[in-house]
Design a protein around this motif. Structure first.
Motif, PDB file in Angstrom:
ATOM      1  N   THR A 191       0.836  -1.207   0.000  1.00 46.41           N
ATOM      2  CA  THR A 191       0.000   0.000   0.000  1.00 46.41           C
ATOM      3  C   THR A 191       0.864   1.248   0.000  1.00 46.41           C
ATOM      4  O   THR A 191       0.564   2.232  -0.695  1.00 46.41           O
ATOM      5  N   ASN A 231       2.107   1.877  -3.410  1.00 46.65           N
ATOM      6  CA  ASN A 231       0.999   2.383  -4.211  1.00 46.65           C
ATOM      7  C   ASN A 231       0.771   3.869  -3.937  1.00 46.65           C
ATOM      8  O   ASN A 231       0.595   4.674  -4.855  1.00 46.65           O
ATOM      9  N   VAL A 232       0.791   4.241  -2.654  1.00 48.98           N
ATOM     10  CA  VAL A 232       0.614   5.645  -2.277  1.00 48.98           C
ATOM     11  C   VAL A 232       1.746   6.487  -2.854  1.00 48.98           C
ATOM     12  O   VAL A 232       1.513   7.573  -3.419  1.00 48.98           O
ATOM     13  N   THR A 235       1.367   6.966  -6.580  1.00 51.61           N
ATOM     14  CA  THR A 235       0.234   7.859  -6.843  1.00 51.61           C
ATOM     15  C   THR A 235       0.602   9.316  -6.571  1.00 51.61           C
ATOM     16  O   THR A 235       0.204  10.221  -7.322  1.00 51.61           O
ATOM     17  N   ALA A 283      -3.053  12.945  -4.598  1.00 52.49           N
ATOM     18  CA  ALA A 283      -3.001  11.505  -4.364  1.00 52.49           C
ATOM     19  C   ALA A 283      -4.068  11.082  -3.364  1.00 52.49           C
ATOM     20  O   ALA A 283      -4.732  10.052  -3.533  1.00 52.49           O
ATOM     21  N   HIS A 312      -7.391  10.978  -5.120  1.00 52.32           N
ATOM     22  CA  HIS A 312      -7.484   9.845  -6.037  1.00 52.32           C
ATOM     23  C   HIS A 312      -7.667   8.526  -5.286  1.00 52.32           C
ATOM     24  O   HIS A 312      -8.418   7.653  -5.731  1.00 52.32           O
ATOM     25  N   LEU A 313      -6.979   8.395  -4.159  1.00 58.97           N
ATOM     26  CA  LEU A 313      -7.023   7.145  -3.394  1.00 58.97           C
ATOM     27  C   LEU A 313      -8.164   7.107  -2.379  1.00 58.97           C
ATOM     28  O   LEU A 313      -8.353   6.101  -1.699  1.00 58.97           O
ATOM     29  N   ASP A 314      -8.876   8.252  -2.274  1.00 53.70           N
ATOM     30  CA  ASP A 314      -9.944   8.368  -1.286  1.00 53.70           C
ATOM     31  C   ASP A 314      -9.404   8.120   0.121  1.00 53.70           C
ATOM     32  O   ASP A 314      -9.980   7.381   0.921  1.00 53.70           O
ATOM     33  N   VAL A 347      -1.957   9.679   3.767  1.00 49.01           N
ATOM     34  CA  VAL A 347      -1.016   9.627   2.652  1.00 49.01           C
ATOM     35  C   VAL A 347       0.373  10.048   3.113  1.00 49.01           C
ATOM     36  O   VAL A 347       1.388   9.411   2.808  1.00 49.01           O
ATOM     37  N   GLN A 362      -1.296  -0.610 -11.301  1.00 52.35           N
ATOM     38  CA  GLN A 362      -2.662  -0.941 -10.906  1.00 52.35           C
ATOM     39  C   GLN A 362      -3.613  -1.171 -12.081  1.00 52.35           C
ATOM     40  O   GLN A 362      -4.702  -0.604 -12.143  1.00 52.35           O
TER      41      GLN A 362
END
Length: 302
Positions: free
Chosen positions: A6, A9-10, A13, A23, A26-28, A34, A276
């Motif tokens: 994760t 991924n963060v 992003t 970010a 986008h990732l909510d 973040v 992703q």
């Protein structure tokens, strides 16, 4: 312990969207969360990954290496998830797909209809538009495009190729005559699509490559406009064959100069990021690629 997948991924992003706030949106996630993932990743790497100011964000040397490695890790994770879902035989979720009006009508709607029948837990939202959309801002998963002019930084998968045809309406030909070879096109009103250029069309003819200087009183940046003008007797145009096949079949358009071939156009699925690619995206691209191979890769009969 930090969820390293994760965190990667963060981090990716953040880099792709240019800020922690973007970010987070986008990732909510909350911006604080973040920031915490980024901080923990930097602690794990024992290095600063980003240069951050109030207006700017850029990768450090270690950050650039980490970013490239993270893309590989995330792609591998997605591939494994795709294998898992494929074996489970149970795709689900929603895709937002965009394409031109003519491509939606001539190909995409049939593909989508068959796909959701095969995978009843999926749904697909189609956005028809004549203008390319910002995939991130519009939350688009895939854009289906016919072109040989993709921007260098675009992330895309080639699905197949599409042949084109020179065509005109019977009304236009009745008034202006039928060209006997491609050089005769210089004497006709040729409606130019920006991809092919406004001053010359290139062909591979019986005697090799030929370039023809063309002129016309209508040009446009989307093929739909030129198709409409051609159907109304406005002139001669080059069109992707699948989008005009129905009009050729009914006699509304006449294919011309079949001995001279136009360079094939690529059919692409364009997506916003290298990371992703979801199992649903991958499955739909594979499904579409198979259909493109059967439905688009043909040349009009001579």
């Amino acid at each position: 312990m930090m969820d390293r997948l994760t965190a990667l991924n963060v981090f990716v992003t953040i880099v792709e969207h240019g800020s922690l706030s973007a970010a987070a949106s986008h990732l909510d996630m909350s911006r604080a969360k973040v920031s915490r993932y980024l901080s923990e990743l930097e602690t794990w790497m024992d290095a600063r990954l980003l240069h951050r100011t109030t207006r700017n964000l850029s990768l450090t040397g270690v950050g650039e290496e980490t970013f490239n490695a993270a893309l590989g890790v995330l792609n591998m994770a997605q591939s494994l998830e795709g294998i898992k879902q494929k074996n489970a035989l149970d795709l689900e979720g929603k895709l937002r797909v965009t394409s031109s009006y003519t491509l939606v009508d001539s190909l995409l709607i049939d593909v989508v209809n068959d796909f959701v029948k095969q995978w009843p837990k999926t749904s697909i939202d189609i956005l028809s538009t004549s203008e390319p959309l910002n995939l991130i801002e519009s939350r688009i998963d895939l854009a289906i495009r016919i072109t040989n002019d993709l921007a260098p930084n675009v992330v895309a998968k080639r699905l197949g190729e599409c042949r084109s045809v020179i065509c005109a309406s019977p009304e236009y030909l009745a008034v202006h005559g039928t060209p006997k070879d491609v050089q005769a096109l210089a004497q006709h009103n040729c409606l130019s699509y920006n991809y092919f250029g406004r001053s010359a069309w290139e062909f591979d003819g019986p005697n090799g490559p030929e370039s023809v200087s063309i002129k016309g009183n209508i040009s446009a940046n989307v093929s739909e406009v030129l198709l409409s003008a051609t159907l109304r007797g406005g002139g001669i145009s080059l069109q992707p064959f699948p989008t005009v096949k129905r009009y050729v079949d009914t006699g509304a358009l006449i294919p011309l100069l079949s001995e001279w071939k136009v360079e094939a156009l690529g059919v692409y699925a364009v997506y916003a990021t290298r990371k992703q690619i979801t199992p649903l995206q991958r499955a739909f691209m594979d499904f579409l690629s198979e259909r493109v191979g059967r439905s688009l890769n043909w040349q009009p009969e001579s």
